[in-house]
Design a protein around this motif. Structure first.
Motif, mmCIF file in Angstrom:
data_model
loop_
_atom_site.group_PDB
_atom_site.id
_atom_site.type_symbol
_atom_site.label_atom_id
_atom_site.label_comp_id
_atom_site.label_asym_id
_atom_site.label_seq_id
_atom_site.Cartn_x
_atom_site.Cartn_y
_atom_site.Cartn_z
ATOM 1 N N GLN A 198 -2.677 -5.949 9.952
ATOM 2 C CA GLN A 198 -1.218 -5.865 10.095
ATOM 3 C C GLN A 198 -0.535 -6.189 8.777
ATOM 4 O O GLN A 198 0.400 -5.522 8.351
ATOM 5 N N GLN A 209 9.166 3.348 -3.527
ATOM 6 C CA GLN A 209 10.327 4.190 -3.272
ATOM 7 C C GLN A 209 11.525 3.670 -4.058
ATOM 8 O O GLN A 209 12.239 4.431 -4.706
ATOM 9 N N GLU A 234 -0.931 -3.421 6.483
ATOM 10 C CA GLU A 234 0.019 -2.362 6.829
ATOM 11 C C GLU A 234 1.406 -2.709 6.311
ATOM 12 O O GLU A 234 2.105 -1.886 5.731
ATOM 13 N N THR A 235 1.769 -4.008 6.545
ATOM 14 C CA THR A 235 3.080 -4.462 6.080
ATOM 15 C C THR A 235 3.174 -4.339 4.565
ATOM 16 O O THR A 235 4.162 -3.843 4.026
ATOM 17 N N GLU A 236 2.065 -4.789 3.924
ATOM 18 C CA GLU A 236 2.072 -4.723 2.460
ATOM 19 C C GLU A 236 2.167 -3.291 1.983
ATOM 20 O O GLU A 236 2.880 -2.978 1.028
ATOM 21 N N MET A 237 1.390 -2.431 2.704
ATOM 22 C CA MET A 237 1.429 -1.012 2.337
ATOM 23 C C MET A 237 2.842 -0.475 2.490
ATOM 24 O O MET A 237 3.352 0.250 1.640
ATOM 25 N N HIS A 238 3.431 -0.901 3.611
ATOM 26 C CA HIS A 238 4.786 -0.439 3.890
ATOM 27 C C HIS A 238 5.738 -0.953 2.804
ATOM 28 O O HIS A 238 6.535 -0.186 2.246
ATOM 29 N N GLU A 239 5.547 -2.260 2.518
ATOM 30 C CA GLU A 239 6.407 -2.857 1.482
ATOM 31 C C GLU A 239 6.172 -2.181 0.146
ATOM 32 O O GLU A 239 7.101 -1.902 -0.603
ATOM 33 N N SER A 240 4.863 -1.969 -0.119
ATOM 34 C CA SER A 240 4.505 -1.338 -1.386
ATOM 35 C C SER A 240 5.131 0.052 -1.466
ATOM 36 O O SER A 240 5.653 0.451 -2.498
ATOM 37 N N GLU A 241 5.078 0.735 -0.322
ATOM 38 C CA GLU A 241 5.659 2.075 -0.272
ATOM 39 C C GLU A 241 7.165 2.003 -0.533
ATOM 40 O O GLU A 241 7.722 2.788 -1.305
ATOM 41 N N MET A 242 7.771 0.977 0.129
ATOM 42 C CA MET A 242 9.220 0.807 -0.048
ATOM 43 C C MET A 242 9.554 0.438 -1.482
ATOM 44 O O MET A 242 10.524 0.921 -2.070
#
Ligand code: ADP
Length: 848
Positions: A369, A383, A372-380
């Motif tokens: 999780q 971005q 995933e959060t880190e990936m999401h954060e990293s993606e953000m």
């Protein structure tokens, strides 16, 4: 995440590991023993049987050997008797005719052919001893016991002798086994007479004797008729009666039958049997069984105790290791679990491992999780970076197709993201000129790694959507993904930079166009830049551009960079003077030198100084003019004295009544007065004369004293006595003596003027000299005159300020100019008791 507490332990789990291991050890020991116990007794029994067999064989062999030996002893006895001299002597005269049919000669007592000595000792006596002739016919019979000679022997001895010719012959005679031992008998002449034969029945007595008393455990020996399977004789006829069948005997005995190898001549199938009572074997078997039982017990005990001990020790060791593992895990995971001090460690650990696995699962889930959060954060983040980046960031794939396009790129190039994605980058962004260069760069980036950041930057020309062309700086970064290759291209619009560069370049022209020298030198004093106006300075320093400054200037550069402060100086050439301002640029390690041509300024200053000197001179002249009357009077005095002395001398010379002494005195006075007058004039000339200012070290007391003497007449005329309150020691100052005298003269003159305004008896003029703080010399002129009004005080030093009718109002102005020129100060103040006090401070040379 802490581990959950283990569930309440079941009974088996609460059993401590050592106890459990003891139980397992017991069980394993018993199991192994039970398995081995199946095999061991069988093996033991077979060993016993083998051993028994061997022993029986051995015993049988031994009994047979004893029997043989016993027979051999009889044989030896027969040989002894046959070869005895007594027999030979007996036979000497005897002659046995062939055809004799006489009954053989019978003896019941010892016959004459036998020695009387006891022959038999341990041997069982034979039943008969026979003398046979060469044909086997019995000639003489010696009967030793009651047993009659077997009938078979009476007629068939010849057969026995002639066929066998063996010494010992075993045969049955009337169902009884007999041993027949024959030996050749010779007479005293050596003529073979016949044979001596021992006839010994093999009965119980014989067999028992043959064993020489050796009969362990009731072992019997017997003679077995093998064909008929019955015993002919035994060593104990009660336990084994003659004629008993073998099968019957085998119920009580273990029978070992052996052939007689020694007595092969017998046609009968006789065997020598050794009989071991079964009771003995059984007793032995029982003993072995008892031993076996004991052994089994010992084995059981040994197995159980060894296994128990081994399991106990192993479990204790394992327990310790598990405890350590648990503690280590506990510490490593920061967990409070498991509780390991009691109970079975294996189960505790098992519980713990279950929980640990659960924990690992939970943690893995948590990490997933988090990932995933880190990936999401990293993606953000990516971005956000992409969106807020000042540079255009464009990602292309291996074929050069755009796969990512950030908002800055949209703004820079004018294509929106959707429009740009999927397009070939080089075609979209570059014009025909830059496109091939970009493709080359891409290939270059792929072929080489580890480039410096600067080497990765390239300048190309890009095209906007509206066709406008502009310069861009570009960097390409290859991204080696697992299965594919991509490139991220960072682009920056450098139009502004280009413009700024142009501006800087044009700005740089300022320096080169400046009419004043502008130079830049580095830390080591190397001239990095010098504009055209610096040529005069460079030739003065004797160096060119890109060369180093002279040593003195290099040191100054180092000092300035060290202090970080500006430094201003002047450089005076042959025809020019430059003011130089050296400014450090500490961060860059440079020193900028700004020059200013001040030749004209210096010239103007020089001229001003000349004017000032002129003014001072004029002022002096004016002062002297005013003092001219006084001076005339001053001069008048020595001149009158000269005249008087001269007249007096003339009169004396005329009268001639006086001595030369008086005349000489008068002439001396004349000379002295003339000198005085000359001195006054000299001083006057010095004051009035035009001269270049010269500074020298002088004692201010001397200067003041000189001035006092100078104004002595004027003071006297004003009815004032100048009080001189000078310091005791000298007060050296470096001054232009004439100018300082001028100042003092002016002050004293003003004081005298002021004193004239008050009644004569109140007039006082004091001149003081003293040392101030060791560095300054103070000269004060104090008068008790009318003083100066407060309103006028500020104007005192203004040019042309005067309250006098004939005054010029320049005296104090010039005085201040002179004093300031000497780095001193001049001030005026009202005295409390009335009058004015002028103070002059001049730097003393005492302290230097
Ligand atoms: P001048 O003597 O020609 O007037 P100065 O510059 O020497 O010019 O003096 C300016 C004025 O300062 C004088 O006119 C006088 O009024 C005033 N002054 C100078 N010294 C004294 C003094 N000791 N007492 C009173 N007034 C003074």
């Amino acid at each position: 995440m802490p581990l959950k507490r283990p569930h309440k332990l079941s009974l088996s789990r609460r059993i401590p590991m050592p106890l459990m291991s003891v139980m397992i050890g017991l069980f394993c020991g018993l199991l192994v023993w039970a398995l081995l116990d199946q095999v061991q007794p069988q093996a033991l029994r077979s060993i016993f049987n083998q051993e028994l067999e061997t022993r029986l064989d051995q015993q049988a062999r031994e009994t047979l050997i004893r029997f043989d030996n016993y027979v051999l002893a009889h044989t030896s006895t027969a040989r002894l008797l046959a070869n005895h001299r007594q027999l030979a002597n007996y036979l000497e005269p005897v002659y046995w005719f062939k055809g004799d049919t006489d009954r053989p000669k019978q003896y019941r007592s010892t016959p004459p052919w036998l020695p009387r000595s006891t022959l038999w000792q341990s041997l069982v006596r034979p039943s008969h001893i026979l003398l046979l002739d060469n044909d086997g016919g019995i000639r003489e019979i010696y009967q030793l016991g009651e047993r009659p000679l077997p009938a078979e022997l009476a007629g068939a001895t010849e057969l026995l002798l002639s066929e066998q010719r063996v010494q010992a012959n075993l045969t049955t005679l009337g169902d009884l086994p007999y041993l027949l031992i024959s030996e050749t008998a010779e007479d005293a002449t050596g003529t073979e007479m016949g044979f001596l034969m021992l006839v010994a029945p093999i009965d119980a007595q014989f067999l028992a004797a043959s064993q020489q008393g050796v009969s362990p455990n009731g072992v019997l020996v017997g003679i077995l008729e093998a064909d008929e399977q019955r015993f002919l004789a035994s060593s104990d006829q009660f336990r084994l009666p003659p004629q008993q069948r073998l099968s019957a005997a085998e119920s009580d005995f273990l029978v070992t039958a052996q052939s007689f190898s020694e007595y092969e001549g017998s046609t009968l199938n006789l065997q020598f049997a050794t009989l071991v009572p079964r009771s003995v074997v059984e007793a032995m078997r029982d003993r072995v069984a008892g031993l076996e039982r004991r052994q089994r017990l010992v084995a059981a005990f040994t197995f159980v105790s060894v296994f128990t001990l081994v399991f106990f020790l192993l479990s204790a060791r394992l327990n310790k290791i598990l405890q350590r593992v648990s503690r280590f895990s506990q510490r490593a995971l920061g967990s409070k679990q498991p509780v390991i001090e009691r109970g079975n460690q294996l189960f505790v650990l098992e519980d713990w491992i279950h929980q640990f696995i659960q924990l690992v699962r939970d943690t893995r889930e948590e990490m997933r999780q988090q990932h995933e959060t880190e990936m999401h954060e990293s993606e953000m983040l990516k971005q956000a970076i992409m969106e807020t980046a000042l540079d255009s960031i464009i990602t292309i794939d291996r074929q050069g197709v755009i796969i990512e396009y950030n908002p800055t790129a949209e703004q820079t190039f004018g294509h929106c993201r959707e429009e740009a994605l999927g397009k070939v980058f080089a075609e979209l962004i570059f014009n025909g000129e830059s496109r091939p260069r970009f493709i080359l760069l891409l290939a270059d980036v792929l072929s080489s790694r580890d480039r410096l950041p600067d080497e990765m930057r390239h300048e190309l020309t890009a095209v906007k959507r509206d066709g406008a062309v502009f310069p861009v700086e570009l960097a390409i970064k290859p991204i080696r993904l697992k299965n594919r290759l991509a490139f991220t291209i960072y682009m920056h619009d450098i139009s502004n930079r280009r413009r700024i560069e142009l501006e800087i370049r044009s700005l740089a022209k300022f320096a080169s166009e400046s009419p004043s020298p502008i130079l830049r030198v580095n830390r080591r004093g190397v001239i990095l830049y010098a504009n055209g106006a610096s040529d005069q300075l460079l030739s003065y320093w004797g160096c060119e551009r890109a060369q180093t400054l002279p040593l003195y200037w290099r040191h100054r550069v180092t000092d300035i960079l060290g202090s970080g402060e500006d430094w201003q100086t002047q450089v005076i050439g042959a025809t020019w003077v430059y003011s130089l301002l050296l400014t450090p640029v500490v961060d860059l390690g440079y020193v900028n030198i700004y020059g200013r041509d001040i030749t004209a300024e210096r010239e103007a200053e020089r001229q001003a100084r000349e004017h000032q000197q002129e003014l001072i001179h004029v002022s002096r002249l004016s002062t002297m003019g005013e003092m001219a009357t006084g001076l005339a009077h001053e001069l008048n005095q020595p001149l009158s004295a000269i005249a008087n002395y001269a007249n007096g001398s003339v009169r004396r010379l005329q009268a001639s009544d006086r001595g030369a002494e008086d005349i000489l005195y008068a002439l001396g006075q004349i000379t002295a007065q003339a000198d005085r007058a000359g001195e006054i004039i000299k001083r006057l000339r010095a004051l009035v004369g035009k001269q270049t200012p010269v500074r020298r070290i002088a004692d201010i007391n001397e200067v003041a004293r000189e001035v006092c003497s100078f104004v002595e007449f004027a003071a006297r005329k004003a009815g004032v006595v100048i009080e001189q309150e000078f310091s005791l020691g000298t007060l050296p100052v470096k001054i232009d003596v004439v100018q300082i005298e001028q100042v003092l003269l002016n002050l004293i003159r003003n004081a005298l003027d002021a004193l004239l305004e008050i009644p004569e008896d109140e007039r006082s003029l004091v001149i003081q000299t003293s040392c101030r703080e060791g560095e300054w010399v103070l000269i004060r002129v104090l008068d008790s005159g009318a003083g100066i009004r407060d309103a006028d005080m500020d104007r005192l030093f203004e040019p042309f300020y005067t309250t006098k009718e004939s005054g010029m109002g320049m005296g104090l102005v010039i005085s201040r100019t002179i004093i300031e020129d000497h780095n001193g100060t001049i001030t005026a103040e009202q005295r409390a008791e009335g009058g004015t006090c002028f103070s002059i401070l001049l730097p003393s040379t005492l302290s230097r």
